[in-house]
Design an enzyme around this catalytic site. Structure first.
Site, short mmCIF file in Angstrom:
data_model
loop_
_atom_site.label_atom_id
_atom_site.label_comp_id
_atom_site.label_asym_id
_atom_site.label_seq_id
_atom_site.Cartn_x
_atom_site.Cartn_y
_atom_site.Cartn_z
N HIS A 82 52.79 88.31 -26.93
CA HIS A 82 53.88 88.13 -27.92
C HIS A 82 54.84 89.32 -27.87
O HIS A 82 56.05 89.17 -27.92
CB HIS A 82 53.31 87.97 -29.33
CG HIS A 82 52.42 86.77 -29.49
ND1 HIS A 82 52.74 85.54 -28.98
CD2 HIS A 82 51.21 86.61 -30.10
CE1 HIS A 82 51.77 84.68 -29.26
NE2 HIS A 82 50.83 85.30 -29.93
N ASP B 25 56.65 79.15 -24.66
CA ASP B 25 55.20 78.96 -24.58
C ASP B 25 54.60 79.86 -23.50
O ASP B 25 55.28 80.23 -22.55
CB ASP B 25 54.92 77.47 -24.27
CG ASP B 25 53.48 77.09 -24.54
OD1 ASP B 25 52.77 77.85 -25.24
OD2 ASP B 25 53.05 76.03 -24.05
N LEU C 42 77.82 83.71 -30.14
CA LEU C 42 76.61 82.88 -30.09
C LEU C 42 75.93 82.77 -31.46
O LEU C 42 75.81 83.77 -32.17
CB LEU C 42 75.62 83.53 -29.10
CG LEU C 42 74.21 82.94 -29.03
CD1 LEU C 42 74.22 81.59 -28.32
CD2 LEU C 42 73.27 83.90 -28.32
C1 FPP Z 1 53.79 80.74 -27.67
O1 FPP Z 1 52.83 81.34 -26.87
C2 FPP Z 1 54.59 81.68 -28.44
C3 FPP Z 1 54.60 81.82 -29.79
C4 FPP Z 1 53.73 81.04 -30.68
C5 FPP Z 1 55.44 82.79 -30.49
C6 FPP Z 1 56.74 83.20 -29.86
C7 FPP Z 1 57.05 84.52 -30.40
C8 FPP Z 1 57.65 85.53 -29.74
C9 FPP Z 1 58.13 85.42 -28.35
C10 FPP Z 1 57.78 86.81 -30.46
C11 FPP Z 1 59.15 87.26 -30.75
C12 FPP Z 1 60.12 86.25 -31.14
C13 FPP Z 1 61.31 86.52 -31.73
C14 FPP Z 1 62.24 85.41 -32.02
C15 FPP Z 1 61.73 87.88 -32.10
P1 FPP Z 1 51.32 80.96 -27.11
O2 FPP Z 1 50.70 81.99 -27.98
O3 FPP Z 1 51.22 79.57 -27.62
O4 FPP Z 1 50.75 81.06 -25.65
P2 FPP Z 1 49.57 80.20 -25.00
O5 FPP Z 1 50.04 78.77 -25.00
O6 FPP Z 1 49.47 80.78 -23.63
O7 FPP Z 1 48.36 80.41 -25.83
#
Ligand code: FPP
Length: 241
Positions: free
Chosen positions: A39, A22, A133
């Site tokens: 991201h 997050d 893993l």
């Molecule tokens: C949460 O941050 C994150 C996500 C919804 C997506 C996670 C995705 C990645 C890290 C991209 C790559 C992943 C892989 C597995 C290759 P948020 O957008 O909810 O952040 P916020 O809470 O600050 O708005």
């Protein structure tokens, strides 16, 4: 100077660690960029964490990459996230193989757009013989979706006479979830300060230790991961006994 990694007892490692990644959006906005930038930088943290887990000998690492609820984000963000996820999976396949990592996926993969599911399945197939893993991506995943699905399947099988009501046990339910071949997590980490589960592995975390950190996901590095394992090892787990 001893590092946090050296303080970890290698004989008592959690077998399965699940992470709610997050704070990508907040991390990016705080620095004056748009959410997508967060991201993109989150990918570096995925790489670091996967490497850290493989190095220390964790068996399963599950990452909450895209929730069922994430489909309701602005289309531009959904598209960017999907592209990033699939490009990363494709680009990282050789590295996964080189490091003996097996890719798995849980979630409603039928909702993935275009050739995304196909690319994902290809990477899963190509890495399926690896014995190190297991990296489990939760994609278009939500726990209530998964449990509802399992209930439907079990009811159908009862109707067909495969099981009676008395056959419905913990194990039977676990065996109908998308995580059926995966042990329950020992440790669940959520980054970025929020202390909630957000529809992730609700059935599977009955006895899981929860660890919350203020660090935003794009800033999460190997030592943050090792710190969580170290703190996990300081806790006493009683499993209700
Ligand atoms: C949460 O941050 C994150 C996500 C919804 C997506 C996670 C995705 C990645 C890290 C991209 C790559 C992943 C892989 C597995 C290759 P948020 O957008 O909810 O952040 P916020 O809470 O600050 O708005």
């Amino acid at each position: 100077m001893s590092s946090i990694k050296e303080k970890i007892d290698k004989t008592r490692l959690p077998k399965h660690i699940a992470i709610i990644m997050d704070g990508n959006g907040r991390w990016a906005i705080e620095q004056g960029y748009d959410r997508i930038f967060g991201h993109q930088n989150g990918v570096t943290s995925v790489r670091e964490t996967t490497e850290a887990a493989a190095e220390i000998g964790i068996e399963y690492l599950t990452l909450y990459a895209f929730s069922t609820e994430n489909w309701s984000r602005p289309q531009q963000e959904v598209d960017a996230l999907m592209e990033l996820l699939i490009d990363t999976i494709e680009n990282e396949t050789p590295t996964l193989n080189k490091n003996n990592v097996r890719l798995m996926a849980i979630g409603d993969l039928s909702r993935l757009p275009g050739n995304a599911a196909e690319k994902l399945q290809r990477c899963i197939a190509v890495t399926s013989e690896n014995t190190g893993l297991a990296l489990v991506l939760a994609l278009s995943y939500s726990s209530r979706w998964e449990i509802t699905n399992a209930m439907k399947q079990i009811c159908t099988e009862v109707q067909e006479g495969k099981y009676t009501i008395e056959d419905i046990t913990d194990e039977l339910i676990s065996g109908h979830l998308t995580t059926k071949s995966i042990p329950d997590p020992d440790l669940m980490i959520r980054t970025s300060g929020e202390e909630r589960i957000s529809n992730f592995l609700l059935w599977q975390i009955a006895y899981t230790e929860l660890y919350f950190t203020q660090t935003h996901w794009p800033a999460f590095r190997k030592d943050n991961f090792y710190q969580a394992i170290y703190e996990f090892q300081q806790r006493e787990r009683r499993f209700g006994k």
